[in-house]
Design an enzyme around this catalytic site. Structure first.
Site, PDB file in Angstrom:
ATOM      1  N   ASN A 215       0.851  -1.190   0.000  1.00  0.00           N
ATOM      2  CA  ASN A 215       0.000   0.000   0.000  1.00  0.00           C
ATOM      3  C   ASN A 215       0.892   1.248   0.000  1.00  0.00           C
ATOM      4  O   ASN A 215       2.116   1.143   0.003  1.00  0.00           O
ATOM      5  CB  ASN A 215      -0.962  -0.035   1.193  1.00  0.00           C
ATOM      6  CG  ASN A 215      -0.222  -0.148   2.498  1.00  0.00           C
ATOM      7  OD1 ASN A 215       0.579   0.696   2.857  1.00  0.00           O
ATOM      8  ND2 ASN A 215      -0.464  -1.233   3.235  1.00  0.00           N
ATOM      9  N   ARG A 216       0.273   2.400   0.029  1.00  0.00           N
ATOM     10  CA  ARG A 216       1.032   3.642  -0.166  1.00  0.00           C
ATOM     11  C   ARG A 216       1.647   4.208   1.117  1.00  0.00           C
ATOM     12  O   ARG A 216       2.187   5.305   1.095  1.00  0.00           O
ATOM     13  CB  ARG A 216       0.120   4.710  -0.765  1.00  0.00           C
ATOM     14  CG  ARG A 216      -0.352   4.424  -2.157  1.00  0.00           C
ATOM     15  CD  ARG A 216      -1.145   5.614  -2.663  1.00  0.00           C
ATOM     16  NE  ARG A 216      -1.936   5.275  -3.833  1.00  0.00           N
ATOM     17  CZ  ARG A 216      -1.444   5.276  -5.072  1.00  0.00           C
ATOM     18  NH1 ARG A 216      -0.186   5.590  -5.281  1.00  0.00           N
ATOM     19  NH2 ARG A 216      -2.226   4.962  -6.087  1.00  0.00           N
TER      20      ARG A 216
END
Ligand code: CTP
Length: 410
Positions: A215-216
């Protein structure tokens, strides 16, 4: 950088020694600091080494003595490292020459650059002949330093070098150690004595030996929390997916543990949580994982079918088995209905505090250095923290945590 030694949590003292005959007494002072349990980094001026060898300080110090501003084998930029990591700088003996240079703001050797590169309290212990001590220039320089917050332990009267008598003898090591202890204890932060466990960054779930689902999350907010908590006196365990990408300023009170997948993170958090007073789950955890293919998936085998399996909800598992008084903090990353979603998570995860951010808004959430959050407490408190650097957001969160700790949390 010094490694995590058993004494790495001890308060750190930089012992500066300048070139006067009393430099020999600094050896005894160093020994007494070490006996009192402090981590001592000796820094000698070149003239100090004319009186006592650097080797003596290296043998007794917590790390080798440093003399040079450049070309240090231990640390590339020694003055900033020493200055930023010091809890206290003690200069004993301090010559008239050192005092003058410090008052003028000169920074042309390691010791003077270290005092300039530090926000730590500084204690100067002058030693010199009476005539020098009484010079208006010396007294005016000391007055300047005092006005700027530098502490001065005045010399005593007694025997001086060359058979003279008078004021100018370095204060006794016992008196310097007692004052240093007093200063260090007076600088304890609001999380002093507390243990804080912080997770940071995003999980990586393997699909095959080459590919991962992630994920970011950058880990910045978790690092900022670890950093500020350590600065405020806590002993911190930082569990991170990015141990190499991000740097910590305050390494001395932070133990760093790496993780990769949600399962790794769950294992570390569940094992360590009991030893901590505060748990902050700032990591972005995958909700699903996969049975990773043992070999690299090939195009010619067609579009792969991935079967997700749910991961453990770590923060819920930690809340369910938390001990009395332990403060649990979760984050909520949302893209809509921030307050409503955050309230639901506060209840569902049974935490004391939820820090919610709208990750779709510019200047908040993932991969930016600022954040803008809504903090909801189990106690009904609501605080909106407007956009600011993640470190400043961390400070707001930790002020709330400190107040929950003092109330005994749940
Ligand atoms: N969290 C966790 N374990 C998981 C998923 C999330 O401990 N398996 C934690 C996160 O670290 C965070 C909080 O739960 O502190 C909320 O994470 P978030 O991703 O916002 O919520 P989810 O529980 O995953 O719910 P949803 O994805 O449905 O919004």
């Amino acid at each position: 950088m010094p490694s995590a030694t058993p004494e790495s949590h001890a308060p750190r003292i930089v012992l500066g020694v300048t070139g006067g005959i009393a430099a020999y007494k600094a050896v005894e002072l160093l020994r007494q600091f070490r006996d009192a349990g402090y981590f001592v980094s000796p820094v000698l001026t070149r003239d100090a080494t004319r009186f006592v060898g650097a080797l003596t300080f290296s043998a007794l110090g917590s790390e080798p003595a440093r003399v040079a501003l450049y070309g240090d084998a231990l640390t590339p930029i020694p003055h900033t490292f020493l200055g930023q990591h010091a809890d206290l700088i003690v200069v004993a003996p301090a010559t008239a020459h050192f005092i003058a240079r410090y008052a003028m703001g000169l920074a042309d050797d390691l010791l003077s650059a270290t005092v300039m590169a530090s926000r730590a309290p500084v204690l100067v212990c002058p030693a010199m002949h009476t005539e020098m001590w009484e010079q208006p220039s010396v007294q005016e320089n000391l007055a300047t330093l005092r006005r700027r917050g530098v502490m001065v332990l005045e010399p005593e009267a007694g025997h001086l070098a060359g058979g003279d008598q008078g004021v100018g003898r370095l204060a006794e090591p016992e008196a310097i150690v007692a004052l240093a202890r007093h200063i260090l204890e007076g600088y304890r932060g609001i999380l002093s004595g507390r243990r804080v466990l912080v997770s940071a960054g995003g999980t990586r779930e393997a699909l095959d030996p080459v590919r991962v689902m992630t994920n970011r999350s950058s880990g910045h907010q978790g690092y900022a929390l670890a950093e500020v908590a350590a600065r405020w006196g806590a002993r911190v365990t930082l569990v991170t997916s990015s141990p190499r990408e991000l740097a910590l300023d305050v390494r001395r009170r932070v133990d760093v543990v790496a993780f990769e997948s949600a399962a790794d993170l769950a294992a570390v958090m569940l094992e360590r949580a009991d030893d901590h007073d505060v748990v902050v789950m700032a990591a972005a955890v995958a909700d699903f994982t996969f049975d990773a293919a043992p070999e690299k998936m090939k195009k010619e085998d067609g579009v792969p079918t991935l079967t997700p399996r749910p991961t453990t909800d770590i923060v819920s598992a930690l809340s369910a088995r938390r001990r009395r008084g332990q403060v649990m903090v979760a984050f909520a990353a949302e893209t809509r209905d921030l307050e409503e979603q955050a309230r639901a998570k506060l209840r569902r995860k049974d935490v004391d505090l939820i820090v919610a951010n709208d990750v779709s808004s510019p200047g908040a959430g993932f991969a930016v250095t600022t954040n803008e959050v809504l903090m909801l407490g189990r106690d009904g408190s609501v605080a909106r923290i407007s956009r600011r650097p993640k470190e400043a957001v961390a400070a707001e969160i930790l002020i709330k945590v400190a107040s929950l700790l003092s109330q005994g949390a749940s």
